[in-house]
Design a protein around this motif. Structure first.
Motif, PDB file in Angstrom:
ATOM      1  N   LEU A  84       1.411  -1.227  -0.311  1.00 32.76           N
ATOM      2  CA  LEU A  84      -0.137  -0.332  -0.129  1.00 32.76           C
ATOM      3  C   LEU A  84       1.022   1.178  -0.003  1.00 32.76           C
ATOM      4  O   LEU A  84       1.076   2.156  -0.752  1.00 32.76           O
ATOM      5  N   VAL A  85       1.902   1.169   0.270  1.00 30.22           N
ATOM      6  CA  VAL A  85       2.372   2.451   0.716  1.00 30.22           C
ATOM      7  C   VAL A  85       3.590   1.989  -0.626  1.00 30.22           C
ATOM      8  O   VAL A  85       3.256   4.146  -1.477  1.00 30.22           O
ATOM      9  N   ARG A  86       3.673   1.555  -1.924  1.00 30.19           N
ATOM     10  CA  ARG A  86       4.167   1.469  -2.564  1.00 30.19           C
ATOM     11  C   ARG A  86       3.426   2.222  -3.941  1.00 30.19           C
ATOM     12  O   ARG A  86       3.840   3.608  -4.230  1.00 30.19           O
ATOM     13  N   GLN A  87       2.460   2.054  -3.015  1.00 28.34           N
ATOM     14  CA  GLN A  87       0.934   2.685  -4.026  1.00 28.34           C
ATOM     15  C   GLN A  87       0.732   3.508  -3.722  1.00 28.34           C
ATOM     16  O   GLN A  87      -0.328   4.926  -5.083  1.00 28.34           O
ATOM     17  N   ILE A  88       0.898   4.190  -2.894  1.00 29.97           N
ATOM     18  CA  ILE A  88       0.596   5.915  -2.667  1.00 29.97           C
ATOM     19  C   ILE A  88       2.170   6.696  -2.886  1.00 29.97           C
ATOM     20  O   ILE A  88       1.253   7.336  -3.509  1.00 29.97           O
ATOM     21  N   ASP A  89       3.064   5.872  -2.885  1.00 29.20           N
ATOM     22  CA  ASP A  89       4.495   7.085  -3.361  1.00 29.20           C
ATOM     23  C   ASP A  89       5.167   6.589  -4.949  1.00 29.20           C
ATOM     24  O   ASP A  89       5.557   7.671  -5.784  1.00 29.20           O
ATOM     25  N   ALA A  90       4.460   5.470  -5.747  1.00 34.06           N
ATOM     26  CA  ALA A  90       5.409   5.180  -6.880  1.00 34.06           C
ATOM     27  C   ALA A  90       4.134   5.568  -7.611  1.00 34.06           C
ATOM     28  O   ALA A  90       2.896   5.600  -7.537  1.00 34.06           O
ATOM     29  N   ASN A  91       4.682   5.999  -9.229  1.00 36.72           N
ATOM     30  CA  ASN A  91       4.192   6.141 -10.215  1.00 36.72           C
ATOM     31  C   ASN A  91       3.048   4.902 -10.652  1.00 36.72           C
ATOM     32  O   ASN A  91       4.057   4.279 -10.839  1.00 36.72           O
ATOM     33  N   PRO A  92       2.298   4.916 -10.988  1.00 36.72           N
ATOM     34  CA  PRO A  92       0.951   4.368 -10.756  1.00 36.72           C
ATOM     35  C   PRO A  92       1.421   3.204 -12.324  1.00 36.72           C
ATOM     36  O   PRO A  92       1.318   2.423 -12.574  1.00 36.72           O
ATOM     37  N   GLU A  93       1.707   3.948 -13.195  1.00 34.89           N
ATOM     38  CA  GLU A  93       1.698   3.392 -14.683  1.00 34.89           C
ATOM     39  C   GLU A  93       3.553   2.799 -14.475  1.00 34.89           C
ATOM     40  O   GLU A  93       3.867   1.651 -15.165  1.00 34.89           O
ATOM     41  N   THR A  94       4.497   3.164 -13.329  1.00 31.17           N
ATOM     42  CA  THR A  94       5.505   1.725 -12.861  1.00 31.17           C
ATOM     43  C   THR A  94       5.407   1.418 -12.321  1.00 31.17           C
ATOM     44  O   THR A  94       5.355  -0.300 -13.485  1.00 31.17           O
TER      45      THR A  94
END
Length: 247
Positions: A84-94
């Motif tokens: 969930l933290v990665r989904q908040i921080d990262a570019n969704p297309e990445t």
């Protein structure tokens, strides 16, 4: 599509799916209040993740991230919280890729159900929401067009049935219809006959009896039922015979 997230233990993942379903409706998940409740779930961080999911569904990623980071400080190996933290921080297309297809939402759709259906993991609901520019996944409504990562899977086309040759019925030529022969009266041309009669009488008055007979004969043929023309023709023929008899 393969998403590079760590898999959670079965009990953890099952609880995560439950919380994702609750988050789609926008409600907060209950926090365990005793060691017995934590033991029943098999996961002591259930309340923190549930509250974080509820915050994400309402569009508050800052507060959700704070709760998740607090949980990760206590349980660094919690794969659901880390995802969930990665989904908040990262570019969704990445995370999900750039290739996508269109999908129109239905009344029963939620971001978590769509993530489970198309991405194979309901916990990717927030990445899918950000992928579509939706800040609060819990506000998803029917009739919205979303981008779904990957290629659309279409059903295989059914083989077409072979065409059946249909023979056209044989065309029997019709015999030509017999047309009735017009009667003399039907063929009459009174106007032409009158013109020829006048010309014939004029020639007879001039003494050109042969020419008069020829014109009156044509007049009689043009109007066979005309008694005056027959009378004039008979008189002209009689005169013609008299003239030629003298000569």
């Amino acid at each position: 599509m393969t998403i590079p997230f760590h898999r959670a233990a079965p009990a953890t993942l099952a609880l995560g799916l439950l919380l994702a379903g609750c988050g789609a409706g926008g409600g907060d998940a209950p926090r365990p209040t005793s060691a017995g409740a934590a033991a029943t779930t098999g996961w002591s961080g259930r309340g923190e993740v549930g509250e974080a999911i509820a915050l994400l569904n309402k569009g508050d990623p800052v507060a959700a991230r704070a709760r998740l980071m607090g949980l990760l400080r206590q349980q660094p190996n919690d794969s659901v919280a880390a995802s969930l933290v990665r989904q908040i921080d990262a570019n969704p297309e990445t995370l999900l890729g750039t290739e996508s297809f269109a999908y129109v939402t239905r009344a029963t759709d939620t971001m978590s159900s769509l993530a489970g259906r198309f991405l194979g993991n309901p916990m990717l609901f927030y990445a899918l929401a950000r992928y579509n520019g939706l800040a609060a996944p819990g506000t998803l409504s029917a009739g919205r067009t979303l981008r779904i990562p990957g290629r659309e899977k279409r059903e295989a086309a059914r083989p077409e049935k072979p065409a059946v040759a249909v023979r056209a019925p044989a065309i029997v030529p019709r015999a030509p219809e017999a047309r009735p022969v017009p009667s003399p009266a039907a063929r009459a041309n009174p106007a032409q006959a009158a013109t020829l009669r006048a010309a014939g009488l004029e020639q007879m008055n001039r003494g050109a009896i042969d020419r008069a007979v020829a014109l009156l004969t044509r007049a009689s043929q043009a109007d066979p039922g005309n008694a005056l023309i027959r009378r004039d023709l008979t008189r002209a023929i009689r005169i013609q015979r008299t003239v030629h008899g003298r000569s």
